[in-house]
Design a protein around this motif. Structure first.
Motif, PDB file in Angstrom:
ATOM      1  N   GLY A   1      12.051   3.641  -7.385  1.00 23.07           N
ATOM      2  CA  GLY A   1      12.552   4.705  -6.532  1.00 23.07           C
ATOM      3  C   GLY A   1      12.322   4.379  -5.066  1.00 23.07           C
ATOM      4  O   GLY A   1      12.098   3.225  -4.697  1.00 23.07           O
ATOM      5  N   ARG A   2      12.355   5.405  -4.215  1.00 20.11           N
ATOM      6  CA  ARG A   2      12.217   5.204  -2.776  1.00 20.11           C
ATOM      7  C   ARG A   2      10.839   5.623  -2.282  1.00 20.11           C
ATOM      8  O   ARG A   2      10.087   6.312  -2.972  1.00 20.11           O
ATOM      9  N   LEU A   3      10.542   5.186  -1.040  1.00 21.14           N
ATOM     10  CA  LEU A   3       9.289   5.511  -0.360  1.00 21.14           C
ATOM     11  C   LEU A   3       9.596   6.434   0.820  1.00 21.14           C
ATOM     12  O   LEU A   3      10.540   6.192   1.569  1.00 21.14           O
TER      13      LEU A   3
ATOM     14  N   SER B   1       5.382   6.916  -2.519  1.00 12.55           N
ATOM     15  CA  SER B   1       6.253   7.531  -3.517  1.00 12.55           C
ATOM     16  C   SER B   1       6.048   9.041  -3.529  1.00 12.55           C
ATOM     17  O   SER B   1       5.044   9.568  -3.043  1.00 12.55           O
ATOM     18  N   VAL B   2       7.012   9.738  -4.121  1.00 14.28           N
ATOM     19  CA  VAL B   2       6.957  11.193  -4.242  1.00 14.28           C
ATOM     20  C   VAL B   2       7.323  11.576  -5.670  1.00 14.28           C
ATOM     21  O   VAL B   2       8.286  11.041  -6.238  1.00 14.28           O
ATOM     22  N   VAL B   3       6.529  12.459  -6.260  1.00 12.51           N
ATOM     23  CA  VAL B   3       6.900  13.118  -7.505  1.00 12.51           C
ATOM     24  C   VAL B   3       6.915  14.617  -7.249  1.00 12.51           C
ATOM     25  O   VAL B   3       6.285  15.104  -6.320  1.00 12.51           O
ATOM     26  N   HIS B   4       7.652  15.349  -8.079  1.00  8.75           N
ATOM     27  CA  HIS B   4       7.757  16.790  -7.934  1.00  8.75           C
ATOM     28  C   HIS B   4       7.024  17.483  -9.062  1.00  8.75           C
ATOM     29  O   HIS B   4       6.865  16.945 -10.159  1.00  8.75           O
ATOM     30  N   GLN B   5       6.622  18.708  -8.766  1.00 14.61           N
ATOM     31  CA  GLN B   5       5.949  19.535  -9.752  1.00 14.61           C
ATOM     32  C   GLN B   5       6.525  20.940  -9.628  1.00 14.61           C
ATOM     33  O   GLN B   5       6.938  21.356  -8.551  1.00 14.61           O
TER      34      GLN B   5
END
Length: 323
Positions: A165-167, A282-286
């Motif tokens: 993914g992206r940064l 990186s980013v993850v969602h919750q």
């Protein structure tokens, strides 16, 4: 619905099964509030007339929704059971339930904010570090890159985009236009802690993928989180640590810095710390549609009468109204 003194009523399975709170709450943004300091019992007193938005002299369901909105925007979102893919800006993201939380099980890769505005990209080495605006990058897209991945050439941006993914710098995380699909948010520092507490010891092993880590540093991925060592774009603009380290932002600032989490190839735990907002992580969602992540407990006092409102969200919404 009017609740009289000494009467108990429960309104169950209201047609609001998809209530969630937006990132406006989880970021801890300051909002105007009519609430006073907590009582000794842990309740908050309020003037109910503040919430009598239809002027009928009763704090009803509509007014209660306005009460909830004080803590953040109330957003209806389409139902998707945790574990089902969620499509956002053309990509179907895996999701996973960990405890009472629902998480993306892969890193974010969108190039646009939630409102459709483009996130600045392709910043040069000289532009990346100084910017205080949101920015996005792909590992290896510019000079200054190292690669420790046993599986891919992470300095090839096409391969790293597909794998990692992206940064994003933290300014993109904090942008009011939003990185997340409606109903989701970048997790707070505290929400990361909730997850690691649930996973218990050696949570890093449970979160790492079974492939892709340098030197045999793979995990068991028993949590389903599927953490990959996506590396970072440093505030010097160099790309480092692919194959070695995974880093994810929280939405929680601390002074001029921001909290983050990271996994290491040789580590057993999910480490935490704070760092310059100019790094690309990186980013993850919750999301909190499986459970309301606040215990909303308040005492409402209309015309001398006392009611207790306790909203609960467990796939559907139960309001308990008690004396």
């Amino acid at each position: 619905m009017v609740v009289q003194p000494n009467e108990h009523a429960m309104l169950k399975h209201i047609f609001l099964p998809f209530l969630v709170l937006s990132a406006g709450f989880v970021r801890g943004q300051d909002c105007p509030s009519p609430f006073g300091p907590p009582t000794d019992e842990g309740y908050t007193t309020v003037n109910a007339a503040y919430f009598d938005t239809d002027g009928n002299g009763v704090v009803g369901l509509t007014d209660l929704m306005n009460l909830l909105s004080v803590y953040g925007a109330v957003v209806p979102v389409p139902f998707a059971p945790c574990g089902d893919p969620l499509t956002y800006q053309g990509h179907a993201y895996a999701t996973v339930q960990i405890g009472d939380q629902c998480w993306f099980a892969e890193n974010l890769r969108n190039e646009y904010y939630e409102n459709g505005d483009a996130i600045p990209s392709n910043l040069s080495d000289s532009e990346w570090g100084p910017t205080t605006s949101g920015a996005v990058a792909v590992f290896g897209e510019d000079s200054g890159c190292n690669n420790y991945s046993p599986d891919i050439d992470a300095c090839d941006p096409a391969q790293s985009l597909n794998e990692y993914g992206r940064l994003y710098n933290w300014y993109a995380v904090d942008d009011s236009r939003g990185l997340c699909p409606s109903g989701w948010h970048v997790p707070t520092d505290g929400e990361w802690t909730v997850m690691t507490d649930f996973l218990g010891g050696i949570e890093g092993i449970k979160m790492k993928t079974t492939y892709g880590w340098h030197g045999g540093g793979n995990g068991s991925n028993s949590s389903g989180f599927s953490g990959l060592p996506s590396g970072s774009r440093y505030n010097t603009a160099d790309f480092w640590d692919a194959g070695l380290i995974a880093r994810w932002w929280s939405c929680s600032p601390i002074g001029f810095y921001a909290w983050h989490r990271e996994l290491h190839d040789s580590g057993l735990a999910l480490n935490y710390g704070y760092i310059s907002r100019s790094f690309g992580f990186s980013v993850v969602h919750q999301t909190c549609y499986l459970s309301l992540i606040i215990a909303l407990k308040m005492r409402i006092v209309p015309a001398g009468l006392t009611y207790l409102f306790v909203p609960l969200v467990l796939m559907d919404l139960d309001f308990v109204i008690d004396e």
